[in-house]
Scaffold this motif. Structure first.
Motif, PDB file in Angstrom:
ATOM      1  N   THR A   1      26.836 -47.037 -60.433  1.00 38.25           N
ATOM      2  CA  THR A   1      28.282 -47.048 -60.309  1.00 38.25           C
ATOM      3  C   THR A   1      28.966 -47.025 -61.672  1.00 38.25           C
ATOM      4  O   THR A   1      28.517 -47.659 -62.629  1.00 38.25           O
TER       5      THR A   1
ATOM      6  N   ARG B   1      31.663 -46.553 -49.425  1.00 38.41           N
ATOM      7  CA  ARG B   1      32.117 -45.817 -50.609  1.00 38.41           C
ATOM      8  C   ARG B   1      33.202 -44.819 -50.223  1.00 38.41           C
ATOM      9  O   ARG B   1      33.229 -44.283 -49.104  1.00 38.41           O
TER      10      ARG B   1
ATOM     11  N   TRP C   1      35.509 -42.183 -45.914  1.00 36.50           N
ATOM     12  CA  TRP C   1      34.723 -43.391 -46.158  1.00 36.50           C
ATOM     13  C   TRP C   1      33.346 -43.219 -45.538  1.00 36.50           C
ATOM     14  O   TRP C   1      33.209 -42.894 -44.362  1.00 36.50           O
TER      15      TRP C   1
ATOM     16  N   PRO D   1      35.295 -49.813 -56.817  1.00 35.84           N
ATOM     17  CA  PRO D   1      35.036 -50.670 -55.657  1.00 35.84           C
ATOM     18  C   PRO D   1      35.352 -52.138 -55.899  1.00 35.84           C
ATOM     19  O   PRO D   1      35.634 -52.871 -54.960  1.00 35.84           O
TER      20      PRO D   1
ATOM     21  N   ALA E   1      24.999 -47.554 -53.851  1.00 30.99           N
ATOM     22  CA  ALA E   1      25.777 -47.463 -55.093  1.00 30.99           C
ATOM     23  C   ALA E   1      24.822 -47.240 -56.249  1.00 30.99           C
ATOM     24  O   ALA E   1      24.397 -48.173 -56.922  1.00 30.99           O
TER      25      ALA E   1
ATOM     26  N   SER F   1      34.829 -41.174 -50.869  1.00 33.63           N
ATOM     27  CA  SER F   1      34.474 -39.856 -51.404  1.00 33.63           C
ATOM     28  C   SER F   1      35.657 -38.911 -51.249  1.00 33.63           C
ATOM     29  O   SER F   1      36.537 -39.103 -50.409  1.00 33.63           O
TER      30      SER F   1
END
Length: 531
Positions: free
Chosen positions: A304, A245, A296, A276, A301, A247
């Motif tokens: 999402t 993910r 990263w 994503p 998730a 951030s």
């Protein structure tokens, strides 16, 4: 001043370069090298294609064992998102290179737009068609598209230019120069040039489509990957649950440099709307950020916010459209009666099963020793576009060759042992008395019989009255022995329309495609046929 390339970005570029080089090497090596065996066909990339795996499962209801390699990319995608698109896919690498060659032209770089949903509807359309027996995903599958484009248009063009240049150099009057070109030809012939200087129908059209795919990257970054690619759509669905993910912390100054270098239109500039399903894990955003605001991490998730922009109605419409298109295509004349010119390669399955498996990759055509396998246009109906057919006037089926079955990734063309392959009937030759030299002109000619490869000749001679008092021997075809290889048509000395021609009738794969004529007076050796 440019930000230095970080480790992840460098690793991605090395991976892209390595897989692209591997793809090109395997593509060049997918050619006859003097042996009836291929050790390194490029079909390994198709074996790892999850889209081909899924649509083949839906259309043929069984999968060749090699395609299970594609399942390895399911956990990879669940871990790293669309890493296949950003790190492995050779067409994705070419699109990436064209997109970032010059940053001045492409607009909306890094922004997810409504057009991104079209790859998901394309995926559903192909899935709907596959459910009812038409494997059409190969038309837009990136691996199939790239192999087909390079094999049937780009590489034959490069081969043609190289052969002309080397031939010109060999003819130079200065001996050292001609020796140099002779050595260059020997090297290229062993490592790059195709065994046969093939020429393919629709080559310019296929090249134009490939060129369009690349040029559209100047309009939008990785246009094909973002808006068209059904494999990208499939991997995007899995990526929504990916663990890798992006951030963002409070250091962000809203400079938008991350957005400008994003390769997939994933909205990296806004943490709440990062997508994503669009991210190809290129790591450009975190490498470009001057403040180190992007990072990263691996995390679950949960809930999402990534939307595919395809509601239930659109999804059902795409599925139904694919199914409806298949129903309509199955009413075409090609489905009712085989076209006489539709001679499939030996080992091809029945036409319905063949169309449920063939991904139009063009590997069988590229590896054909004589260049006789050509892409169809409408001979097999629109549902069979770009599938292989043997055009005997261009090239024949070599009696001791099984390469086409070896490279087929889905076993649309099976790979029989050579003794079995030699007994497979793919068509039947007919003599045209109006064009055959002995018939039409009363002049002796034995070319077709001389080249017939079957142990017991499928072409024999009978005496007929010729010019003057001397009789002439005319060829006749023994139907029980003819396998339809087409060498007689290919070697026929009549330049334009051959005096002997092969049609698909009598093919082993279709028990309904038979010559329904009473057995003639030559029943002991099988009936003899004229056109």
């Amino acid at each position: 001043m440019r930000t230095p390339v970080d480790t992840k970005q460098l690793a991605r570029r090395l991976s892209q370069g390595a897989f692209l080089l591997l793809f090109f090497v395997l593509l060049v090596k997918t050619d006859y090298d003097g042996r009836n065996e291929l050790s390194y066909p490029v079909k390994i990339f198709l074996d790892a294609d999850l889209l081909i795996f899924l649509t083949s499962l839906l259309s043929a209801h069984r999968i060749p064992a090699a395609l299970f390699l594609a399942l390895l990319f399911v956990p990879v995608t669940l871990l790293f998102g669309r890493a296949f698109c950003g790190w492995v896919c050779p067409l994705g690498t070419l699109n990436h290179a064209v997109s970032f060659y010059d940053r001045k032209y492409a607009e909306e770089r890094g922004i997810k737009t409504r057009g991104s949903r079209w790859k998901f509807t394309t995926l559903l359309f192909f899935a709907g068609a596959a459910l009812f027996g038409i494997q059409a995903a190969g038309l837009l599958d990136p691996i199939s598209l790239l192999i087909r484009s390079l094999s049937l248009s780009v590489m034959p063009g490069i081969n043609h230019v190289l052969r002309l240049f080397l031939d010109w150099g060999y003819r130079l009057p200065w001996r050292p120069a001609s020796d140099l070109f002779d050595g260059a030809y020997t090297f290229l012939r062993a490592h790059f040039l195709s065994f046969f200087p093939a020429r393919y129908e629709q080559a310019l059209f296929l090249f134009a489509l490939f060129f369009l795919v690349l040029v559209l990257n100047r309009y939008r970054t990785r246009f094909f990957c973002r808006f068209v690619c059904p494999l990208g759509g499939l991997l995007g669905i899995f990526s929504r649950a990916g663990l890798l993910r992006l951030s963002m912390n409070e250091k962000c100054t809203r400079c938008m440099r991350c957005r400008d270098v994003c390769a997939g239109g994933a909205n990296p500039h806004t943490e709440a709307n990062w997508s994503p399903s669009e991210c190809v894990a290129c790591f450009n955003c975190s490498a470009e950020c001057p403040e180190g605001a992007l990072a990263w991490t691996f995390a679950l998730a949960r809930g999402t916010r990534d939307r595919l922009d395809v509601d239930r109605r659109a999804a059902l419409s795409a599925l139904f459209s694919g199914a409806a298109a298949t129903w309509v295509m199955k009413t075409s004349p090609a489905q009712a009666r085989p076209a006489p010119e539709l001679v499939r390669p030996p080992g091809s399955r029945s036409e319905a099963d063949f169309l449920a498996r063939c991904v139009r990759c063009g590997e069988c055509m590229k590896v054909c020793i004589t260049g006789g396998l050509q892409p169809t246009l409408l001979s097999a109906g629109i549902e069979g576009i770009w599938t292989p057919m043997l055009v005997s006037r261009v090239g024949y089926c070599e009696y001791s060759c099984t390469l086409c079955g070896q490279v087929c990734p889905t076993q649309a063309i099976e790979n029989p042992a050579l003794p079995k392959k030699r007994k497979i009937v793919i068509g039947l030759a007919f003599v045209d008395p109006s064009r055959c030299i002995p018939f039409a002109q009363g002049t002796p000619c034995i070319v077709c019989e001389e080249h017939c490869p079957t142990p017991k000749k499928a072409i024999v001679f009978e005496e007929r009255p010729g010019k003057g008092e001397k009789p002439v021997k005319v060829p006749v075809v023994v139907t029980d022995l003819c396998i339809g290889c087409g060498i007689c048509e290919f070697k026929c000395p009549v330049v334009d329309l051959a005096g002997i021609r092969v049609t698909s009738i009598g093919e082993t794969r279709n028990p309904e495609n038979r010559l329904r004529l009473p057995v003639g007076p030559y029943a002991a050796n099988g009936p003899r046929l004229f056109l």
